[in-house]
Write a protein that holds these residues in place. Structure first.
Motif: not given
Lengths: 270, 293
Positions: B173-174, B237-242, B245, B248-249, B252
């Motif tokens: 889907r993405m 879409w933007v997103q931040l991930v440490e 993490s 695990s991101f 998922q």
């Protein structure tokens, strides 16, 4: 006329906030004041008092003003009012609070890129700035999405009346499609959406108030699931609006849901 | 662009050929279909320029399907199998090439080899200067080549070009692209663009943050990417991930989304996803995984 304050720094979040504010100002009658807070470098010594300090402050502000004006030019912001940012010096949260109080703004806008960790959003909305924010609503711009479809989220912890009033104080006319959701937070494995309004007089009253203001919700639904699942189910919306209490500092499922959605969030204080 | 499609002769690889054909049709890439059979399975009478019959039939079927997929009036590829002829080749190596490629047409060739699959695939990618290796990963969890996890793992870990590990029958889907540096090539941008188009998917741009937040150059690059894809009418879409993490991101995201990792030379993604973890990622992902180099 809505009076909005947009906080800008030299980053992507601010770029999104500027563009979103421009999109919204195309839809509603809104004046926008941009503001940038210069935070003094804590590692260096600050001059004490008098003209020395004044000169130092002016120099600090002028340096950042040039950077911010260059940044706005690069953003191709077409509204001239964005090109006159106020430059403040000091603690970011305190300076923004002062400005919000002094300017009698209706809406605060800032960019905050969504993060994988919902605690980040929780920390933001529980910061001193948001706790003491005097204006009725805050727009947290997370992504660059054309404002076309909004979801208004209600749950049992929210007092619907002030939420709807705050919502209408910003979006005072129907400028996009609107769906209203009643959220039941649980730990179930699958999200469940019921395509009818919950049997609640308060919910019906909230919808009636929206209708009186010209908003005709396309759908009224009940949605059950964890904050993660509900936020996933709201992907189609470019704006999620709901209420949080100024006084609440504990983690709550609505805050987590709003933290997890990728779209922009309109926070109305309940 | 040059695409190398690695095939093991299993008829179930057809989904991969179709995915590669879609990609090729959108990018007008030069394509090599590389079929590999283990040495032991080669019948003793395969000399005389003829590949093992069963293997040859499957591979010719793949080439035929590929041509069917890209067959339209503007196709840059040959029109049918009749334009192809087997070339005399050494023992264990058979090439089916288009006899008279028209000017302006793209190359679509079939290579069949017998031997160590990982070695052959990596060797061909180097010699052909491939931009991307497409390799099949079966359905759902697990990513095997003839039942072994080792071949896909070796390819993903050791290829110097990009690798697309394709999971069967999974429509993402993405397309979720993770980056931690600004070293992003135009070819990889275009590749992501095409995958988003092919799958009718949304695009996620994920910035990896370190102890001091998002690096300035990554922040800038994400803004540029956002503008680039917005210009192509792609919803991003933007997103931040440490960084801590990230695993695990990705675990998922890989359940539903196609995960793409930009593994630049300055990238700490390269350090986070050291060999075993990258192998593990393609095994546990429910969706396809794209390693961009």
């Amino acid at each position: 006329m809505i009076n909005a304050l947009v906080a800008i720094d030299l980053d992507l979040g601010s770029s999104l906030a500027i563009r979103y504010a421009e999109s919204i100002s195309d839809l509603i009658d809104m004046t926008v004041q941009s503001v940038h807070v210069v935070v003094p470098d804590k590692s260096g010594p600050e001059p004490g008092m008098g003209w020395v300090r004044k000169t130092w402050e002016t120099a600090m502000k002028n340096t950042d003003r040039e950077d911010i004006e260059r940044f706005l030019e690069l953003e191709n912001a077409v509204r001239p009012r964005f090109f006159k940012p106020k430059i403040l010096l000091g603690d970011r949260q305190e300076e923004l609070l002062h400005e919000l109080q002094a300017g009698d703004y209706d809406l605060f806008i800032e960019g905050a890129l969504p993060t994988f960790n919902p605690a980040d959003f929780n920390a933001l909305v529980n910061s001193r700035l948001y706790k003491l924010m005097p204006c009725p609503a805050a727009m947290i711009v997370k992504n660059l999405v054309t404002p076309q479809k909004a979801a208004l989220l209600l749950d049992d912890d929210i007092d619907y009346s002030p939420l709807v009033s705050s919502f209408l104080s910003v979006l005072n006319k129907p400028v996009m499609d609107l769906d209203v959701y009643y959220c039941r937070f649980g730990k179930g494995s699958d999200v469940e959406v019921v395509s009818q309004a919950p049997d609640s007089p308060l919910f019906a009253k909230a919808v009636d108030k929206l209708k009186e203001a010209g908003w005709e919700p396309k759908a009224c639904r009940e949605i059950t699931g964890s904050p993660k699942e509900i936020s996933e189910a709201l992907r189609e919306y470019s704006l999620a609006a709901s209420a949080l209490k100024h006084s609440s500092n504990k983690k709550n499922p609505m805050a987590e849901t709003l933290g997890r959605v990728l779209s922009s969030v309109l926070l109305c204080w309940g | 662009m040059r695409i190398l499609v690695a095939l093991n002769g299993s008829p179930s690889s057809i989904h991969m050929v179709r995915e590669a054909a879609q990609l090729a049709r959108n990018t007008w890439a030069d394509v090599t279909l590389l079929g590999i059979t283990p040495v032991d399975s080669s019948p003793p009478n395969h000399n005389g320029g003829e590949p093992p019959k069963g293997f040859r039939q499957v591979m010719e079927g793949f080439l035929h399907d590929f041509l069917e997929m890209v067959n339209d009036s503007e196709s840059p590829y040959p029109q049918s199998l009749t334009e192809y002829k087997w070339k005399d080749a050494d023992k264990g190596a058979w090439d089916l090439d288009c006899q008279q490629p028209a000017p302006g047409k793209k190359q679509l060739t079939l290579r069949m080899r017998a031997g160590n699959a990982a070695k052959i695939i990596l060797g061909h990618a180097q010699v052909l200067e491939s931009d991307i290796i497409v390799i099949g990963c079966g359905k759902g969890v697990g990513c095997t080549w003839d039942g072994s996890l080792e071949v896909p793992r070796t390819i993903v870990n050791n290829a110097s070009c990009s690798v697309f590990a394709v999971k069967e029958e999974k429509q993402p889907r993405m397309v979720v692209c993770c980056l931690d540096n600004d070293n992003v090539s135009q070819a990889s941008l275009e590749l992501v663009n095409q995958l988003v188009t092919i799958y009718h998917a949304e695009l996620g741009l994920v910035g990896v943050t370190g102890a001091e937040g998002l690096k300035e150059e990554v922040d800038r690059k994400m803004g540029q990417l956002l503008d680039y894809y917005a210009g192509s009418d792609i919803r991003a879409w933007v997103q931040l991930v440490e960084a801590s993490s990230l695993e695990s991101f990705i675990a998922q995201a890989a359940q539903k989304d196609l995960v793409a990792l930009w593994m630049g030379k300055q990238s700490f993604l390269d350090k986070i996803f050291f060999r075993q973890r990258l192998g593990k990622l393609i095994e546990t992902a429910q969706s396809s995984v794209l390693i961009l180099r």
